[in-house]
Every structure is written in structure tokens, then in C-alpha cells.
Scaffold this active site. Structure first.
Site, mmCIF file in Angstrom:
data_model
loop_
_atom_site.group_PDB
_atom_site.id
_atom_site.type_symbol
_atom_site.label_atom_id
_atom_site.label_comp_id
_atom_site.label_asym_id
_atom_site.label_seq_id
_atom_site.Cartn_x
_atom_site.Cartn_y
_atom_site.Cartn_z
ATOM 1 N N THR A 27 36.852 33.636 36.364
ATOM 2 C CA THR A 27 37.643 34.825 36.636
ATOM 3 C C THR A 27 36.741 35.890 37.221
ATOM 4 O O THR A 27 35.600 36.075 36.755
ATOM 5 C CB THR A 27 38.354 35.346 35.374
ATOM 6 N N GLU A 28 37.226 36.583 38.251
ATOM 7 C CA GLU A 28 36.350 37.498 38.988
ATOM 8 C C GLU A 28 35.898 38.697 38.175
ATOM 9 O O GLU A 28 34.940 39.377 38.548
ATOM 10 C CB GLU A 28 37.005 37.962 40.295
ATOM 11 N N ASN A 29 36.559 38.975 37.046
ATOM 12 C CA ASN A 29 36.074 40.074 36.218
ATOM 13 C C ASN A 29 34.913 39.662 35.304
ATOM 14 O O ASN A 29 34.446 40.469 34.514
ATOM 15 C CB ASN A 29 37.213 40.703 35.406
ATOM 16 N N GLY A 30 34.446 38.402 35.442
ATOM 17 C CA GLY A 30 33.173 38.049 34.842
ATOM 18 C C GLY A 30 33.166 37.038 33.724
ATOM 19 O O GLY A 30 32.655 37.317 32.633
ATOM 20 N N SER B 265 29.765 37.850 39.380
ATOM 21 C CA SER B 265 30.986 37.079 39.589
ATOM 22 C C SER B 265 31.332 37.007 41.072
ATOM 23 O O SER B 265 31.688 35.947 41.596
ATOM 24 C CB SER B 265 32.145 37.704 38.808
#
Length: 217
Positions: free
Chosen positions: A45-48, A87
Site C-alpha cells: 500500500t502506497e501509504n507505507g 513506498s
């Protein structure tokens, strides 16, 4: 089974063993609940976070752990969390094998619009732009038609694009369509849906595969 579950289940069928997969906001995030048995996929997930799993049960969520839509997630053994800059380095560095993103509309050229309806809706681009050009394989997930019955699979997108000619596969609640150099190829239809119905409900020109299958969900 509603349209969201149909789409999420079909997205999960695209996952192959060893893949790093990103699930975008909305219906794609639901695919984490339907990972194929025996297939090991590393969800990002791009939020890490790397190596997350299905949605936790009520009362078991951690407020510090969420997917791209802010919904709670579970972390699997071997998972890691990190800052957003790392990320996006993963995404921009070409390390994401497959991504599935929600869409407002798509077209037969492989274009996608998923972030803005001028004057009405503009949540922001988010990580979509990076994923659409950074991932190796891109899936668009959306309902085939809007609430008025208008096709969301078009000859040409009318809304501001998120990225151009980036799609590989389009999954709707009615069909699965492959984006090719020759055009949009109808590969599968949802259970209870006919090829003629898909053609009737689609603005885009469709190439009908010689062996159209029923969608596996």
C-alpha cells in the site's frame, strides 16, 4: 453477490505466486480478502506497508494500520511498515508487478480517468499517476455502467485523464476486457450476462474473442 464483490474476486484471480501487488482505493482494496489459495502475493500500500492481509474482524483493528483508502488492514508474518517516500520509491522504481485501481471511466485506447469530475468531484490524484506508469501490469476496476445506465467503458474518455494508454486489463461487474494494440478485446462475461448484453451496454468498440468465457469469481 453485489457488483463490488464480483469485481474484487475477479481482480484477485490475476494474482500469481511471487507478485508484489498494489490495491488502489475503493473496490480493489477488497481483493485482499480473496487471495487465491496457495498463491503467495506481497501486497503493498502506497501509504507505507508491505505484506498485509485481509480486513480484520470488528474490534481487532489497529488504528495505525490502514490501506490506501484508510480502511483497517492486518499485517502478515514478515510484514514491514515504512515512510511514504520509500513506498513511492518502490512504485516509481518498477518493483510493483501488478496494480488494480478504481476508475470513473476508461476507454478503448487504454486511457483511464479516476480522479476528477470538473466542478463536482476532485479528491486529488493521490498515488494513481505513479502506479499507472510505474507498475508492470495495470488493471482498471469499475462498474460497467453508471446509475443512469450510461457506459463507463468509452470510445474516448471525457474526464481529465490520470494517465494515457496505460491499461492492460479492464474488469467490470459485467465483463473482463483486454487492452490490445488492435483495440478492446472482450474475454469474459459475468455469470448471467450475455455477450450481446455487454455489447449493448458498452460505448467502446469491442473485439469479441473467439472463446469468450464466464468470469471465474
Amino acid at each position: 453477490m453485489d457488483s463490488r464483490e464480483i469485481i474484487a474476486r475477479r481482480i484477485a484471480k490475476e494474482f500469481k505466486d511471487g507478485m508484489v501487488a498494489n490495491l488502489g482505493f475503493g473496490m480493489p482494496t477488497m481483493a485482499a480478502n480473496y487471495l487465491p489459495d496457495g498463491v503467495k502475493v506481497t501486497l503493498q500500500t502506497e501509504n507505507g506497508a508491505l505484506q498485509f492481509g485481509p480486513t480484520p474482524k470488528a474490534g481487532e483493528s489497529d488504528p495505525d494500520l490502514a490501506n490506501s483508502g484508510g480502511a483497517p488492514i492486518t499485517l502478515l508474518p514478515g510484514a514491514s511498515t515504512f515512510e511514504m517516500d520509500l513506498s513511492f520509491a518502490i512504485i516509481r522504481g518498477g518493483h510493483v508487478d501488478i496494480t488494480a485501481l478504481g476508475a470513473l471511466e476508461v476507454d478503448q485506447e487504454g486511457n483511464i480517468a479516476n480522479w476528477k469530475i470538473p466542478g463536482v468531484f476532485a479528491p486529488g490524484m493521490g498515488g494513481a499517476m505513479d502506479l499507472l506508469v510505474g507498475a508492470k501490469y495495470v488493471i482498471a476496476a469499475l462498474n460497467h455502467n453508471d446509475k443512469k445506465g450510461n457506459s463507463k467503458v468509452l470510445k474516448k474518455c471525457t474526464l481529465p485523464l490520470s494517465a494515457a494508454k496505460c491499461l492492460d486489463l479492464i474488469i467490470t461487474d459485467k465483463a473482463v476486457m483486454e487492452v490490445t494494440d488492435k483495440g478492446l478485446v472482450l474475454k469474459e462475461v459475468a455469470p448471467g450476462v450475455t455477450v450481446d448484453e455487454v455489447i449493448e451496454r458498452t460505448d467502446a468498440d469491442l473485439i469479441i474473442d473467439d472463446n469468450v468465457k464466464e468470469m471465474e469469481i
